[in-house]
Write a protein that holds these residues in place. Structure first.
Motif: not given
Length: 563
Positions: A29-33, A245-260
């Motif tokens: 899921t993540f390429s980082r530590e 759901p709002l946390y995930e909505w913000v990251l999705e709409e901002l198109e964050i790769p590998e979101p937290p």
């Protein structure tokens, strides 16, 4: 919490959060530590609940050889202050969860968060709304009824950008406008009903000064801050589950790769303590307690001053483990963890808290004898030491009863007891105040042959009492604590009824206590076991010429009694 997974066949099983993180990392899921964080708002002092969140995040990062961040959620200038920042840094270092170089401030991301807001506006996902706070609340709907669209919801992208930039430039007063997300006013999750993302606050920020007059809401700033720092698992207590759901909505709409990924664990409450910063602030501001470090408070400052050790708090969190649902833990478990830490480390000394004078009439006047006390039997770190005894000494007032009740095994008229590590004495005469009848002193005789190792050292008596020699006694003030609240049931409904809810016996100050000479060299925060009394700590700031000790816990372990 298990930080040694796989090191032996007896290693504890993974908790559910460890399993989730391991599965995420194994799935790529993540390429980082692994990276976790603790995001306190610097508007108060840390408390025992904060310690649970800190150590949960810190220990999980250690378990996966990842990073742990401390990030100050300082996006509300009305309540935040550098005083709290410094206190949080100091408390976390004391707790043993030092983030090292990974200390961040949400206010440092103000420009990036602002740019994210403009991106949402350009995508048609955010709009400037002119409804008042009361109108916003009324239009939000209820758990059973949908909300109502704002009349400003369909403003054009261009108009929204212009208005938002004017908000940024300080063109409008507090409350005149807000920036809202455009999601779904009919969502069953109220947090998704076009939540406010930015509000206007004309106030000087403790860190950025007057650079900004608009500030993001926590639910908007938090996921962006996590993404900027490369957080993998944003761990929070269960009450934030509906915010996910709002946390995930913000990251999705901002198109964050590998979101937290936000993940929740159960909140832990303790019986009989107050952990709401709002109520703690009321107690401090109202003068009901002696500041944020009052030993009756569950703040880390208060617990430290009371005498709790960082090791005991870490042990406490480990004993609780990771919980899925909200739970309540008896405060006696924390006390039990402290006793486990202190019982082999705290020197055991004699201290008389409510003195009653004893005159050994057959002891030579002006003479002093040194007795050797061996504390090995007391499980004490002090070991063997010399204690002086002379003609005049003090015992506990409760260790004498003029008319002894059945089963009383200490001193009474004509009765005998052994002085701890010393001689057997017999009470011959009770001296009283002629006017009040108060007992002033006891005249006793001692048996010179009854000293340990002497000819009559094996002579048996029913009781043993602790004591201190009058001439060499060290004066001290001792503070005894009971629960701050009268009864269970949580904090008061408001500041007006604290007088009714608080226990008037939560603090007892004993001003004329006497300790054996060893205590004279007590350093601030040093710990002792006072024989038969409990565990005590020297105050961090002793008064001029007077030692002050706080009772940490009594000797009796209430947690063991329940097991």
């Amino acid at each position: 919490m298990n930080t040694n997974r796989g090191t032996s066949a007896e290693a504890p099983a993974e908790n559910f959060m460890e399993r989730l993180i391991r599965e995420d990392m194994e799935a790529g899921t993540f390429s980082r530590e692994v990276c976790t964080r603790f995001p306190p708002e610097p508007n108060g002092y840390l408390h025992i609940g904060s310690a649970f969140a800190i150590l949960t995040n810190y220990t999980l990062a250690q378990a996966f050889k990842g990073r742990f961040h401390l990030r100050f959620d300082d996006t509300n200038p009305l309540k935040e202050d550098m005083e709290y920042v410094n206190a949080i840094l100091e408390d976390m270092e004391w707790l043993g969860a030092n983030p090292g170089g990974h200390i961040y401030y949400g206010s440092d991301y103000s420009g990036e968060i602002y740019n994210c807001a403009e991106k949402l506006i350009r995508k048609g996902k955010a709009f400037v709304c002119d409804l008042t706070a009361e109108e916003l609340t009324a239009a939000r709907g209820t758990l059973t009824a949908p909300g109502q669209d704002s009349p400003y919801r369909n403003r054009s992208v261009e108009e929204n950008l212009q208005l938002f930039r004017e908000m940024r430039a300080g063109r409008y007063p507090n409350g005149a406008k807000v920036l809202r997300a455009r999601i779904d006013m009919a969502s069953p999750n109220i947090n998704l009903r076009d939540p406010v993302l930015y509000r206007i606050i004309h106030a000087r920020h403790y860190r950025s000064g007057d650079d900004w007059c608009i500030y993001p809401m926590y639910d908007f700033a938090h996921p962006i801050q996590d993404a900027i720092e490369g957080i993998t698992h944003s761990l929070c207590s269960l009450e934030f589950r509906d915010h996910r759901p709002l946390y995930e909505w913000v990251l999705e709409e901002l198109e964050i790769p590998e979101p937290p990924m936000q993940r929740e664990f159960g909140r832990v409450n303790l019986t009989g303590v107050i952990t709401s910063k709002r109520y703690l602030r009321q107690l401090v501001a109202g003068g009901y307690v002696d500041g944020w470090d009052d030993p009756r408070l569950p703040t880390l400052r208060g617990l430290r001053r009371r005498g709790f050790t960082p090791e005991s708090i870490r042990r406490f969190v480990q004993e609780i483990g990771m919980v899925r649902n909200q739970s309540t833990v008896d405060f006696s478990l924390l006390e039990h963890c402290l006793r486990q830490d202190l019982k082999a480390a705290a020197p055991c000394i004699m201290a008389v808290l409510r003195p009653l004078k004893v005159v050994l009439t057959n002891f030579s006047e002006g003479a002093t004898e040194l007795l050797t006390l061996d504390n090995n039997s007391e499980n004490s770190a002090l070991g063997t030491r010399e204690v002086p005894i002379s003609r005049e000494l003090y015992i506990e007032r409760d260790d004498f009863m003029e008319e002894p009740s059945p089963g009383f095994r200490r001193l009474s008229p004509g009765g005998e007891v052994r002085l701890k590590g010393a001689y057997i004495i017999r009470c011959d005469e009770v001296i009283k105040d002629a006017g009040t009848g108060e007992i002033l002193e006891l005249h006793c005789t001692y048996d010179p042959d009854s000293r340990s190792g002497g000819p009559a050292s094996g002579r048996k008596v029913k009781g043993t009492v602790h004591w201190v020699a009058a001439a060499q006694a060290v004066a001290a003030e001792v503070r005894l604590y009971e629960p701050l609240l009268k009864e269970e049931g949580g904090p008061a409904k408001g500041g007006d009824d604290w007088n009714e809810r608080l226990n008037p016996s939560s603090l007892t100050v004993l001003e004329h206590c006497l300790l054996e000479p060893y205590a004279q060299a007590a350093l601030p925060e040093s710990k002792f076991q006072f024989m038969r009394q409990g565990y005590f700590t020297a105050d961090k700031e002793p008064e001029a010429g007077l030692l002050v000790f706080h009772r940490i816990v009594p000797l009796k372990d209430g947690w063991k009694a329940r097991k």
